[in-house]
Design an enzyme around this catalytic site. Structure first.
Site, PDB file in Angstrom:
ATOM      1  N   HIS A 252     -16.305  34.062 -10.516  1.00 17.63           N
ATOM      2  CA  HIS A 252     -17.591  34.242 -11.200  1.00 17.63           C
ATOM      3  C   HIS A 252     -18.731  33.727 -10.310  1.00 17.63           C
ATOM      4  O   HIS A 252     -19.340  32.699 -10.583  1.00 17.63           O
ATOM      5  CB  HIS A 252     -17.564  33.492 -12.535  1.00 17.63           C
ATOM      6  N   GLU A 411     -18.290  40.347 -10.617  1.00 13.44           N
ATOM      7  CA  GLU A 411     -16.984  39.853 -11.018  1.00 13.44           C
ATOM      8  C   GLU A 411     -15.917  40.915 -10.768  1.00 13.44           C
ATOM      9  O   GLU A 411     -15.990  42.016 -11.316  1.00 13.44           O
ATOM     10  CB  GLU A 411     -16.989  39.477 -12.503  1.00 13.44           C
TER      11      GLU A 411
END
Length: 450
Positions: A252, A411
């Protein structure tokens, strides 16, 4: 994917893991790969509760920098570890197995930190208890959203803690996900580090899972004329130890390739996702409806040809949830025929900055990409002082706070809430057991200049 409210041994490891990047092909090789990186002593350390579990607000812990020549395999959750190779330097902390900075050269040859985060490592625990941005961490056991915090597996229904939209869904693994855990350093060198976490049924997920997250910095031949450019490689390998369970780990990372020379990325940074013709349709709180849409029908989401992040953003209200304007969307990777659904030898996303000239090309074995344009940021989180100091030459001194649309999260992951949508026909990518191979998330981030 971030919340949408404000405040809101490297070569040897890769050699070992290469045969199992396509999971389920060879269980024996998977076990051997697991054992080669799961050293006995680290595992014993992990079995002690104090070594693998950490609650938020550990701001009193030491933030001292540690040489990678050290032999210790445990440290403070906020100890800084630095990796360096040609034209790339990255720092990490065990709290969330987290990337805290990444320096690569801009078009003038000056190093720029393009990772959003904090200079003070202890601030990440404060963030977890307040803004909870998930800056630079590995999220899990199941990234992104799960509708109602509920899923069925093997004839049994599991309820896990909900932590978003007043209990309507679970985000990034639950109330205390992998981002708030103290991972253990189990391998390190000047260019590579491995963090390990034993998840003993955290947050109500079935069974135990052990994960190794390895970061490596290097230079790779990626230039058109054979030039060597800096590369960050991220690999997570998760093994279900005793029961079938959903697993979908997600790196992330928040990026600003302009290094905050401008307040937002909208007109400065260009995004290109050539194989993202489809996306997962979601409701007003960003949970999948089950439908799969095409970007041809929603041109605001069409990045199959390069365009600036902000070009169509103003005409895309609601795509990031009710009352939100921006991107927070899960794109499906439809790779070219013949390359394989998990091919990771060519970029599936490119992003570059007009101001710094820094370009990032991302390749991955995952089935999708979540793109989040930092819609929840509201100018209350300061830009790292170390980044501000690099912008003294910029007119106005560059951005001082992380503004709305001041960054982009990329992501590499599976399809959001896939555990609740077996009709999609790809459950093999997020349901694992002792009888399957490990869950592997592999991605490379190549940096160059335009």
């Amino acid at each position: 994917m971030a919340q949408t409210y404000a405040h809101k041994s490297s070569h040897s490891l890769w050699t070992t893991l290469r045969p199992i990047i396509h999971p389920r092909k060879n269980l024996l090789s998977a076990i051997c790969a697991f054992l080669s990186v799961a050293m006995i002593v680290p595992l014993l350390n992990l079995l002690l509760p104090s070594s693998f579990f950490i609650r938020p607000l550990l701001a009193q812990a030491s933030s001292a920098s540690v040489s990678l020549a050290a032999t210790a395999t445990s440290s403070s959750p906020f100890t800084l570890y630095t990796l360096s190779a040609e034209n790339i330097t990255a720092t990490f902390i065990p709290y969330g197995a987290r990337l805290t900075s990444l320096l690569v050269p801009d078009r003038s040859g000056a190093d720029q930190d393009i990772a959003v985060g904090y200079d003070d490592p202890a601030q990440y625990a404060v963030d977890s208890a307040t803004n909870h941005t998930y800056f630079g961490t590995i999220v899990g056991r199941y990234g992104n959203r799960i509708r109602n915090g509920t899923f069925a597996l093997g004839g049994e229904t599991f309820d896990i803690p909900t932590n978003e939209h007043d209990g309507a869904n679970t985000l990034h693994g639950g109330v205390i996900g992998y981002d708030q855990r103290n991972w253990t350093v189990t391998s390190q060198s000047d260019t590579s580090i491995t963090f390990t976490l034993l998840d003993s049924a955290f947050e109500g997920f079935p069974g135990s899972v052990i994960t190794h997250a390895t970061y490596t910095v290097s230079s790779a031949v990626t230039g058109a004329l054979g030039e060597r450019n800096p590369r960050l490689t991220v690999t997570t390998v998760s093994v279900a130890l005793d029961e079938a369970t959903p697993i979908m780990l997600v790196p992330h990372f928040y990026w600003n390739l302009g290094a905050f020379t401008t307040p937002t990325i909208l007109d400065d940074q260009t995004l290109w996702m050539p194989y993202s013709d489809r996306y997962v349709e979601v409701d007003s709180i960003l949970v999948p409806t089950g439908a799969l849409g095409t970007v041809a029908a929603r041109p605001e989401l069409d990045f199959t040809s390069p365009k600036t992040v902000g070009r169509d953003l103003a005409s895309a209200p609601g795509l990031c949830g009710e009352g939100c304007t921006g991107y927070d969307n899960s794109f499906i990777l439809d790779r070219p025929r013949g390359t394989g659904a998990e091919a990771a030898n060519f970029p599936v996303l490119s992003l570059w900055s007009i101001t710094t000239g820094i370009r990032m090309d991302v390749a991955t074995n995952q089935q999708g990409l979540q793109i989040y344009s930092c819609n929840g940021q509201n100018g209350t989180i300061p830009v790292k002082q170390s980044q501000v100091q690099r912008n003294t030459h910029v007119y106005g001194g560059g951005a001082k706070f992380v503004e709305r649309h001041g960054c982009l999260v990329v992501e590499t992951q599976g399809w959001i809430d896939g555990i609740n949508h077996p009709e999609w026909g790809n459950s093999e990518y997020w349901i694992y057991s002792p009888e399957t191979g490990p869950a592997v998330n592999f991605a490379t981030y190549d940096f160059s200049v335009i």
